[in-house]
Scaffold this active site. Structure first.
Site, PDB file in Angstrom:
ATOM      1  N   GLU A 233     -75.461  48.183 -43.163  1.00 30.01           N
ATOM      2  CA  GLU A 233     -75.469  48.028 -41.864  1.00 30.01           C
ATOM      3  C   GLU A 233     -73.924  47.562 -41.911  1.00 30.01           C
ATOM      4  OE1 GLU A 233     -79.723  46.818 -40.444  1.00 30.01           O
ATOM      5  OE2 GLU A 233     -78.701  45.518 -41.497  1.00 30.01           O
TER       6      GLU A 233
ATOM      7  N   HIS B  77     -76.985  41.705 -39.032  1.00 28.08           N
ATOM      8  CA  HIS B  77     -77.514  43.306 -39.207  1.00 28.08           C
ATOM      9  C   HIS B  77     -78.322  43.503 -37.724  1.00 28.08           C
ATOM     10  CE1 HIS B  77     -82.116  42.253 -39.972  1.00 28.08           C
ATOM     11  NE2 HIS B  77     -81.400  41.221 -39.924  1.00 28.08           N
TER      12      HIS B  77
END
Length: 251
Positions: free
Chosen positions: A210, A248
Site C-alpha cells: 500500500e 495504510h
C-alpha cells in the site's frame, strides 16, 4: 511445507476471556489450531470452553503448557505490556492483532523483541494462516486452501480477497502472513520474502502493498537482488497529499 506456523504450533491467547479473545479462540480451535493456554490477569484458574486453562501470567502459562506462539487480543492501552510479557516468557513468535497501539510504545517493544531474538507479527494485523494446519489471528480459515503460493500483505481485506481467489483458481497458499500496516511493526516484507525464498513448500509469492512508508521500496530491492522465485506484487492506493506520509488506512 510452510513458514512460521504449522500443525505443531502451540498457541497461547492473551486476552482470551474478552469478547474478541473468546470469539477468535473458538474459531481457531474449530479450524484445528492447538490452543494450549490463555492469559487474563485475575482470571487464573478459569477454563475457556472447558478445554483451555487460563493463567494470570504468560510465564505461568508457558511453563504449564509449552506454548511457543502467542496471539494478542487486548486493548491498545495494554498491548505493549502484553507483547513484552510474551517475549519475556520465552515465546519466540508473537502475533498482535490489536490496532491503535501508540508509536512510542511500539518503538520500545520493537527494540526489546529484536534484542531477545523473537519475532513479532503486527500490531494491527490479521495474523497468519497455514491452510489445513494452523490459523493464528482473524483470517477466515474457510477461504484458504493448501497450495504452494506464499502470500504476504499489509492490507487486511485484500489479503482475504487474494486467498479466496487463489482457492477458487485451484492454486492455494503455503502460508499467508498479514504483517499489518502500522508505521512501526515487528516484521516487514523483506523478512517474510526471505522466509518464503527459503521454504521448499513455496514456489510462487504474492505480495500486497500500500502507499505510505518505504517498505515496498525496500521489498523491491530485495526482490531484485535476492529473490529467485516468481512474484506478483500489487500496491494499493493511488495518491496522498503532497508531503504527507499516510498509513495504510489512509491509503
Amino acid at each position: 511445507m510452510s513458514i512460521l506456523i504449522d500443525q505443531s504450533t502451540r498457541v497461547l491467547v492473551q486476552g482470551i476471556t474478552g469478547k474478541e479473545g473468546l470469539f477468535h479462540t473458538d474459531r481457531m480451535m474449530e479450524y484445528g489450531t492447538e490452543i494450549v493456554a490463555g492469559v487474563t490477569p485475575g482470571k487464573g484458574g478459569d477454563w475457556v470452553f472447558d478445554k483451555v486453562p487460563v493463567f494470570n501470567t504468560c510465564k505461568a502459562a508457558v511453563l504449564a503448557s509449552g506454548a511457543n506462539c502467542s496471539v494478542i487480543y487486548v486493548p491498545a492501552l495494554y498491548a505493549a505490556d502484553a507483547m513484552l510479557e510474551a517475549v519475556t516468557a520465552g515465546i519466540k513468535l508473537v502475533v498482535c492483532i490489536t490496532e491503535g497501539v501508540p508509536l512510542q510504545d511500539m518503538m520500545r517493544v520493537r527494540e526489546y523483541v529484536d534484542n531477545c531474538g523473537a519475532r513479532l507479527i503486527g500490531p494491527n494485523c490479521p495474523g497468519l494462516l497455514t491452510p489445513g494446519e494452523c490459523n493464528v489471528g482473524i483470517i477466515p480459515g474457510n477461504i484458504g486452501r493448501e497450495g504452494n503460493v506464499g502470500v504476504v500483505s499489509r492490507s487486511g481485506t485484500l489479503t482475504y480477497e487474494v486467498l479466496h481467489t487463489l482457492s477458487e483458481s485451484g492454486r492455494g497458499a503455503s502460508t499467508c502472513v498479514g504483517i499489518g500496516g502500522d508505521p512501526i511493526s515487528g516484521t516487514n516484507f523483506v523478512d517474510i520474502l526471505r522466509l518464503f525464498e527459503e521454504d521448499p513448500g513455496t514456489d510462487q509469492i504474492v505480495m500486497i502493498g500500500e502507499i505510505g512508508g518505504q517498505d515496498e521500496e525496500r521489498a523491491a530491492e530485495q526482490i531484485a537482488d535476492r529473490l529467485s522465485k516468481p512474484i506478483v506484487a500489487f500496491v494499493a492506493g493511488r495518491t496522498a497529499p503532497a508531503g504527507k506520509t499516510m498509513g495504510h488506512a489512509g491509503a
